[in-house]
Scaffold this motif. Structure first.
Motif, PDB file in Angstrom:
ATOM      1  N   LEU A   1       0.828  -1.207   0.000  1.00 15.45           N
ATOM      2  CA  LEU A   1       0.000   0.000   0.000  1.00 15.45           C
ATOM      3  C   LEU A   1       0.860   1.253   0.000  1.00 15.45           C
ATOM      4  O   LEU A   1       0.587   2.210  -0.748  1.00 15.45           O
ATOM      5  N   ALA A   2       1.892   1.263   0.837  1.00 13.55           N
ATOM      6  CA  ALA A   2       2.779   2.433   0.862  1.00 13.55           C
ATOM      7  C   ALA A   2       3.519   2.594  -0.460  1.00 13.55           C
ATOM      8  O   ALA A   2       3.757   3.710  -0.922  1.00 13.55           O
ATOM      9  N   GLN A   3       3.869   1.485  -1.083  1.00  9.81           N
ATOM     10  CA  GLN A   3       4.590   1.531  -2.350  1.00  9.81           C
ATOM     11  C   GLN A   3       3.714   2.041  -3.481  1.00  9.81           C
ATOM     12  O   GLN A   3       4.208   2.646  -4.441  1.00  9.81           O
ATOM     13  N   ALA A   4       2.405   1.792  -3.392  1.00  7.30           N
ATOM     14  CA  ALA A   4       1.479   2.237  -4.433  1.00  7.30           C
ATOM     15  C   ALA A   4       1.038   3.679  -4.251  1.00  7.30           C
ATOM     16  O   ALA A   4       0.192   4.161  -5.014  1.00  7.30           O
ATOM     17  N   THR A   5       1.579   4.374  -3.260  1.00  8.84           N
ATOM     18  CA  THR A   5       1.200   5.759  -2.993  1.00  8.84           C
ATOM     19  C   THR A   5       2.202   6.704  -3.634  1.00  8.84           C
ATOM     20  O   THR A   5       3.407   6.468  -3.581  1.00  8.84           O
ATOM     21  N   HIS A   6       1.702   7.761  -4.221  1.00  8.62           N
ATOM     22  CA  HIS A   6       2.557   8.830  -4.760  1.00  8.62           C
ATOM     23  C   HIS A   6       1.800  10.139  -4.646  1.00  8.62           C
ATOM     24  O   HIS A   6       0.629  10.183  -4.229  1.00  8.62           O
ATOM     25  N   ASN A   7       2.459  11.231  -5.024  1.00  2.44           N
ATOM     26  CA  ASN A   7       1.887  12.552  -4.772  1.00  2.44           C
ATOM     27  C   ASN A   7       0.742  12.906  -5.709  1.00  2.44           C
ATOM     28  O   ASN A   7       0.131  13.961  -5.543  1.00  2.44           O
ATOM     29  N   LEU A   8       0.438  12.049  -6.693  1.00  2.00           N
ATOM     30  CA  LEU A   8      -0.682  12.320  -7.588  1.00  2.00           C
ATOM     31  C   LEU A   8      -1.926  11.511  -7.219  1.00  2.00           C
ATOM     32  O   LEU A   8      -2.930  11.595  -7.917  1.00  2.00           O
ATOM     33  N   VAL A   9      -1.853  10.733  -6.145  1.00  2.00           N
ATOM     34  CA  VAL A   9      -3.039  10.011  -5.666  1.00  2.00           C
ATOM     35  C   VAL A   9      -3.905  10.991  -4.879  1.00  2.00           C
ATOM     36  O   VAL A   9      -3.396  11.710  -4.003  1.00  2.00           O
ATOM     37  N   PRO A  10      -5.210  11.062  -5.122  1.00  2.00           N
ATOM     38  CA  PRO A  10      -6.071  11.992  -4.377  1.00  2.00           C
ATOM     39  C   PRO A  10      -6.017  11.720  -2.880  1.00  2.00           C
ATOM     40  O   PRO A  10      -6.110  10.562  -2.447  1.00  2.00           O
ATOM     41  N   PRO A  11      -5.863  12.748  -2.057  1.00  2.00           N
ATOM     42  CA  PRO A  11      -5.758  12.519  -0.608  1.00  2.00           C
ATOM     43  C   PRO A  11      -7.002  11.886   0.001  1.00  2.00           C
ATOM     44  O   PRO A  11      -6.897  11.135   0.974  1.00  2.00           O
ATOM     45  N   ASP A  12      -8.209  12.188  -0.534  1.00  2.00           N
ATOM     46  CA  ASP A  12      -9.417  11.621   0.059  1.00  2.00           C
ATOM     47  C   ASP A  12      -9.477  10.103  -0.124  1.00  2.00           C
ATOM     48  O   ASP A  12     -10.133   9.404   0.657  1.00  2.00           O
ATOM     49  N   VAL A  13      -8.792   9.568  -1.162  1.00  2.00           N
ATOM     50  CA  VAL A  13      -8.760   8.120  -1.348  1.00  2.00           C
ATOM     51  C   VAL A  13      -7.889   7.463  -0.277  1.00  2.00           C
ATOM     52  O   VAL A  13      -8.225   6.387   0.252  1.00  2.00           O
ATOM     53  N   LEU A  14      -6.780   8.122   0.068  1.00  2.00           N
ATOM     54  CA  LEU A  14      -5.855   7.547   1.044  1.00  2.00           C
ATOM     55  C   LEU A  14      -6.268   7.833   2.478  1.00  2.00           C
ATOM     56  O   LEU A  14      -5.866   7.094   3.387  1.00  2.00           O
ATOM     57  N   GLU A  15      -7.053   8.862   2.703  1.00  2.00           N
ATOM     58  CA  GLU A  15      -7.395   9.241   4.080  1.00  2.00           C
ATOM     59  C   GLU A  15      -8.186   8.146   4.783  1.00  2.00           C
ATOM     60  O   GLU A  15      -7.967   7.855   5.962  1.00  2.00           O
TER      61      GLU A  15
ATOM     62  N   ASN B   1       4.684   2.915  11.413  1.00  2.00           N
ATOM     63  CA  ASN B   1       5.650   2.928  10.306  1.00  2.00           C
ATOM     64  C   ASN B   1       4.956   2.929   8.950  1.00  2.00           C
ATOM     65  O   ASN B   1       5.390   3.599   8.004  1.00  2.00           O
ATOM     66  N   ALA B   2       3.871   2.152   8.834  1.00  2.00           N
ATOM     67  CA  ALA B   2       3.133   2.132   7.570  1.00  2.00           C
ATOM     68  C   ALA B   2       2.517   3.496   7.266  1.00  2.00           C
ATOM     69  O   ALA B   2       2.558   3.971   6.119  1.00  2.00           O
ATOM     70  N   ILE B   3       1.944   4.122   8.279  1.00  2.00           N
ATOM     71  CA  ILE B   3       1.361   5.460   8.070  1.00  2.00           C
ATOM     72  C   ILE B   3       2.446   6.457   7.683  1.00  2.00           C
ATOM     73  O   ILE B   3       2.236   7.324   6.816  1.00  2.00           O
ATOM     74  N   ARG B   4       3.601   6.337   8.301  1.00  2.00           N
ATOM     75  CA  ARG B   4       4.684   7.259   7.954  1.00  2.00           C
ATOM     76  C   ARG B   4       5.138   7.064   6.506  1.00  2.00           C
ATOM     77  O   ARG B   4       5.369   8.037   5.779  1.00  2.00           O
ATOM     78  N   GLU B   5       5.265   5.806   6.060  1.00  2.00           N
ATOM     79  CA  GLU B   5       5.677   5.546   4.683  1.00  2.00           C
ATOM     80  C   GLU B   5       4.644   6.067   3.682  1.00  2.00           C
ATOM     81  O   GLU B   5       5.005   6.534   2.600  1.00  2.00           O
ATOM     82  N   ILE B   6       3.381   5.993   4.036  1.00  2.00           N
ATOM     83  CA  ILE B   6       2.336   6.545   3.155  1.00  2.00           C
ATOM     84  C   ILE B   6       2.435   8.059   3.109  1.00  2.00           C
ATOM     85  O   ILE B   6       2.351   8.687   2.039  1.00  2.00           O
ATOM     86  N   CYS B   7       2.647   8.681   4.272  1.00  2.00           N
ATOM     87  CA  CYS B   7       2.693  10.144   4.340  1.00  2.00           C
ATOM     88  C   CYS B   7       3.976  10.707   3.741  1.00  2.00           C
ATOM     89  O   CYS B   7       4.011  11.887   3.369  1.00  2.00           O
ATOM     90  N   VAL B   8       5.032   9.913   3.667  1.00  2.00           N
ATOM     91  CA  VAL B   8       6.242  10.375   2.976  1.00  2.00           C
ATOM     92  C   VAL B   8       5.937  10.655   1.517  1.00  2.00           C
ATOM     93  O   VAL B   8       6.401  11.651   0.937  1.00  2.00           O
ATOM     94  N   ARG B   9       5.123   9.803   0.918  1.00  2.00           N
ATOM     95  CA  ARG B   9       4.815   9.937  -0.500  1.00  2.00           C
ATOM     96  C   ARG B   9       3.651  10.883  -0.759  1.00  2.00           C
ATOM     97  O   ARG B   9       3.588  11.498  -1.818  1.00  2.00           O
ATOM     98  N   GLN B  10       2.715  10.980   0.191  1.00  2.00           N
ATOM     99  CA  GLN B  10       1.576  11.880   0.049  1.00  2.00           C
ATOM    100  C   GLN B  10       1.275  12.486   1.417  1.00  2.00           C
ATOM    101  O   GLN B  10       0.546  11.906   2.229  1.00  2.00           O
ATOM    102  N   PRO B  11       1.845  13.671   1.711  1.00  2.00           N
ATOM    103  CA  PRO B  11       1.645  14.263   3.051  1.00  2.00           C
ATOM    104  C   PRO B  11       0.193  14.637   3.344  1.00  2.00           C
ATOM    105  O   PRO B  11      -0.183  14.740   4.516  1.00  2.00           O
ATOM    106  N   GLN B  12      -0.643  14.839   2.329  1.00  6.80           N
ATOM    107  CA  GLN B  12      -2.037  15.210   2.563  1.00  6.80           C
ATOM    108  C   GLN B  12      -2.933  14.011   2.844  1.00  6.80           C
ATOM    109  O   GLN B  12      -4.161  14.159   2.911  1.00  6.80           O
ATOM    110  N   ALA B  13      -2.350  12.823   3.038  1.00  4.35           N
ATOM    111  CA  ALA B  13      -3.158  11.621   3.253  1.00  4.35           C
ATOM    112  C   ALA B  13      -3.711  11.528   4.660  1.00  4.35           C
ATOM    113  O   ALA B  13      -4.449  10.587   4.964  1.00  4.35           O
ATOM    114  N   ILE B  14      -3.394  12.454   5.549  1.00  5.77           N
ATOM    115  CA  ILE B  14      -3.836  12.407   6.937  1.00  5.77           C
ATOM    116  C   ILE B  14      -4.318  13.796   7.341  1.00  5.77           C
ATOM    117  O   ILE B  14      -3.806  14.813   6.852  1.00  5.77           O
TER     118      ILE B  14
END
Length: 756
Positions: free
Chosen positions: A369-383, A408-421
């Motif tokens: 999941l963290a690997q599939a996250t990037h800065n072009l993924v909509p934040p509402d999908v990851l939230e 750690n998983a939440i941190r790895e997701i937020c590294v790629r998309q900070p607006q996910a939280i």
């Protein structure tokens, strides 16, 4: 004499001796070869007519004749013109009735004919590969696979044989696409993966073959293709490291041994071989390093490939893959999505049912999941996914290992998309930094440090820290908006502009007001002597002056205007004071963007001369030296944090990284504690050795000998007894001669005369 002639006839009958004679003088033994070739044809005719009824002696004789003719076929090309075709027909039609030894001899003879260039490589592969795919014999498959692979490697040793590679790649691709359910495609996977690892195939065609393998219907072929994308590049790097880390040849040691030991031809050949090896390695080091692109970067349509994998193997209810195999496919899809920044919206909803602590291999799902996250993924999908992880993994009721993995998983997701939280959830998770468990505390501090770097405005004031609060107040750090891309620039360009400004100020200070006016009028000229035409005609095709940042500054006129307004009236003074406060706030908020614009304007409005580029390199070097000093520890720490943020571009994320510091939370068992205690005792019981003893061990490891004095000291007493008795029996005259010779030898520097 009769006995001698009989012995010669017996030697002539021996095929090995006849082969040796033919190699030395082919025309003289042409009749002997014709007789042996006639026997070969008769034996082949008998074997083809009744292969099952052949005797053991006949098979052995037939095998020896095949080996003999294959070795001397290049000496008689006309007589052996049909020999390769005979072997090919025998192998293609009668391979089921051939014994293991005869079969190996026929295949080896064909390979030998290929090395002698009697047949070409495509002809050999066209003979062996269809037999490899269809034969049920396991030993024959292993033999044919080894020979085909060896021939491909040999054909690409000196120069890459593009024609042969394209032909064989087409055969492998057709093997996969013709029947997607057949297991024959495994050979395409094996060949492609091995040749990719050996860096023989490095083009996109090989990647397309493995792409077709990943989309097959056979489970083994699918997993083979998926594992190629997940680990093929790593295997290639490991093989390259192993080849580069070979034992280096110590030329000094070899020369020393040759100078001392007895000189033989064998030692001379070893010396020549060592010199040739060293020279070959030196030439290999000087050659340019090949550009080995990753398999992910050679895909033609990564979006279509990722969608096909996801919908065919993961969302398809008829898929025959088990959970472990699906997890491998999911890792590949997430790697493609994160690396190429693809968009598959249904992929994120697929993760929801697996985000529970009771799920087997849940850390692998979190890593995917963290690997599939990037800065072009909509934040509402990851939230919603981040909230699901926080609810399931991060709470007081779960084990510390689970909580640290979730953080750690939440941190790895937020590294790629900070607006996910959101801010509320972030503040709750940051509160776990006060946990008594070390693993949970470190994971929460990692999340806190991340948002201090990326988006400190989402944290409360007490959690921002000194540096983040100051930079946020100055406007240097601001949260990145969704879809925003950082503008690229030349490394060290800000250093060059700062140096130019300092040079300008220094020249203004030395030249005075006149120099300042000259410099301001000479804005189109470069300090390094590059002149620009200054013409008033805007239609001319020459260079035009571009106004610099100094010309666009409006701070002084604003101050004068405010000064004039203060003298006019008190009401206007109060209004200007309010405007001044607003301007200060705006200037603080826009200070960082103005500096970025100033840096970028140097590259967009001016041409960097060779002198500028040389100065830029000098400033980069000076900056790197300053960063290495102890006074720049904070700068190095910030650079390390920045490199941590950028490491997720190409590197895969594993389950071990998600587990992270969970080992700090887990308590050791009694057996583990006993093992650690024993290991500590063993370290304490190690005897401290002297410097001389360590040097002696080092010499022995390097294969070096001891000195003559050490050898004499360790010599057996009985071996020195006769010499000692001889010294005692010497006369006074002999002792004088020995002493005189000793003095003369010392003057000239020993036996070798080093003082000459």
């Amino acid at each position: 004499m009769k006995r001698k002639f009989g012995a010669l006839e017996k030697v002539d009958a021996d095929l090995s001796n006849l082969q040796y004679k033919i190699r030395r003088d082919p025309p003289s033994y042409k009749a002997d070869f014709a007789g042996q070739y006639t026997q070969y044809e008769s034996q082949r005719h008998v074997f083809v007519q009744a292969p099952t009824s052949a005797t053991d002696m006949g098979i052995v004789f037939f095998r020896d004749l095949i080996d003999f003719i294959a070795h001397v076929a290049d000496c008689y090309p006309l007589e052996t013109a049909n020999f390769p075709e005979d072997l090919i027909q025998l192998l293609s039609l009668q391979h089921e009735h051939l014994g293991s030894e005869l079969l190996e001899k026929v295949v080896g003879s064909l390979v030998l004919l290929r090395r002698k260039e009697i047949i070409d490589s495509p002809r050999l592969l066209q003979t062996l590969f269809p037999l490899l795919v269809t034969t049920p014999s396991k030993s024959l498959r292993a033999l044919l696979y080894k020979k085909c692979l060896s021939d491909l490697r040999t054909s690409n040793t000196k120069v890459t044989n593009h024609r042969l590679n394209r032909t064989f790649q087409t055969v492998l691709s057709n093997l996969l696409t013709s029947d997607r359910t057949s297991s024959k495609g495994l050979w395409a996977v094996k060949f492609t993966r091995e040749l990719w690892k050996r860096q023989i195939w490095t083009d996109s065609k090989a990647v397309e073959i493995m792409k077709e393998a990943s989309l097959a219907d056979n489970e083994k072929i699918i997993i083979g293709g998926v594992r190629f994308f997940l680990g093929g590049d790593k295997e290639r790097e490991e093989l390259e490291d192993e080849s580069s880390d070979e034992d280096a040849i110590d030329m000094g040691k070899i020369k020393h041994q040759i100078g001392i030991n007895k000189k033989t031809k064998k030692k001379a050949r070893q010396m020549e071989s060592a010199i040739a090896t060293v020279k070959r390695k030196e030439r290999k080091k000087k050659q340019p390093h090949p550009l080995n692109f990753s398999a992910f970067h050679l895909l033609h349509d990564p979006q279509g490939f990722a969608e096909s994998l996801f919908f065919k193997h993961l969302q398809n209810s008829k898929s025959k893959l088990n959970l472990e195999q699906k997890l491998l496919v999911l890792q590949l899809v997430s790697r493609l999505v994160g690396l190429h920044k693809l968009t598959i919206m249904s992929l994120y909803s697929y993760f929801i049912k697996y985000l529970t602590p009771r799920q087997p291999s849940v850390t692998s799902f979190l890593a995917s999941l963290a690997q599939a996250t990037h800065n072009l993924v909509p934040p509402d999908v990851l939230e919603s996914l981040v909230k699901k992880i926080a609810d399931e993994f991060v709470s007081e009721a779960v084990a510390p290992e689970v909580a640290s993995a979730g953080l750690n998983a939440i941190r790895e997701i937020c590294v790629r998309q900070p607006q996910a939280i959101n801010k509320t959830l972030l503040q709750d998770l940051v509160g776990y930094r006060k946990s008594k468990d070390k693993g949970v505390m470190m994971a929460a501090k990692g999340l806190l440090g991340l948002y201090r770097e990326t988006a400190p405005s989402m944290l409360e004031k007490r959690d921002r820290g000194k540096e983040a609060a100051m930079s946020l107040k100055n406007g240097e750090r601001k949260g990145q908006r969704f879809g925003e891309q950082a503008a690229g620039q030349i490394e060290g360009l800000d250093l060059l502009e700062k140096w130019k400004e300092e040079e300008l100020q220094r020249r203004v200070a030395t030249q005075g007001d006149a120099g300042e006016s000259d410099l301001s009028n000479d804005g189109g000229n470069d300090e390094d002597g590059w002149e620009v035409d200054d013409t008033s005609d805007s239609e001319s095709g020459g260079w035009q002056n571009v106004s610099t940042d100094e010309d666009n500054r409006v701070e002084k006129p604003l101050k004068r205007a405010r000064h004039d307004s203060r003298t006019s009236s008190e009401t206007e003074d109060e209004e200007e004071d309010g405007d001044e406060d607003k301007e200060k706030k705006l200037s603080q908020a826009s200070r960082a963007p103005e500096s970025e614009a100033a840096v970028s304007s140097l590259a967009t409005t001016r041409i960097l001369t060779p002198a500028d580029l040389a100065k830029l390199q000098e400033l980069r070097l000076a900056a790197s030296v300053n960063d290495a000093l102890p006074a720049s520890q904070q700068k190095r720490a910030a650079a390390a944090r920045q490199s941590t943020l950028q490491r997720h571009v190409d590197d895969p994320l594993t389950a071990a990284e998600i587990e992270g510091l969970a080992s700090l939370s887990a308590k050791n068992t009694k057996e583990q504690r006993i093992a650690l205690a024993k290991a500590g005792k063993e370290d304490k019981t190690k005897v401290r050795k002297s410097t001389t003893a360590r040097r002696k061990e080092k010499k022995q490891e390097q294969g070096k000998s001891t000195t003559n004095r050490e050898k004499a000291r360790k010599k057996n007493f009985l071996m020195t007894l006769g010499k000692a008795k001889g010294k005692q029996k010497r006369s006074l005259v002999d002792r004088g001669k020995v002493l005189k010779a000793h003095k003369e030898r010392g003057k000239r520097g020993g036996k070798r005369g080093n003082n000459r």
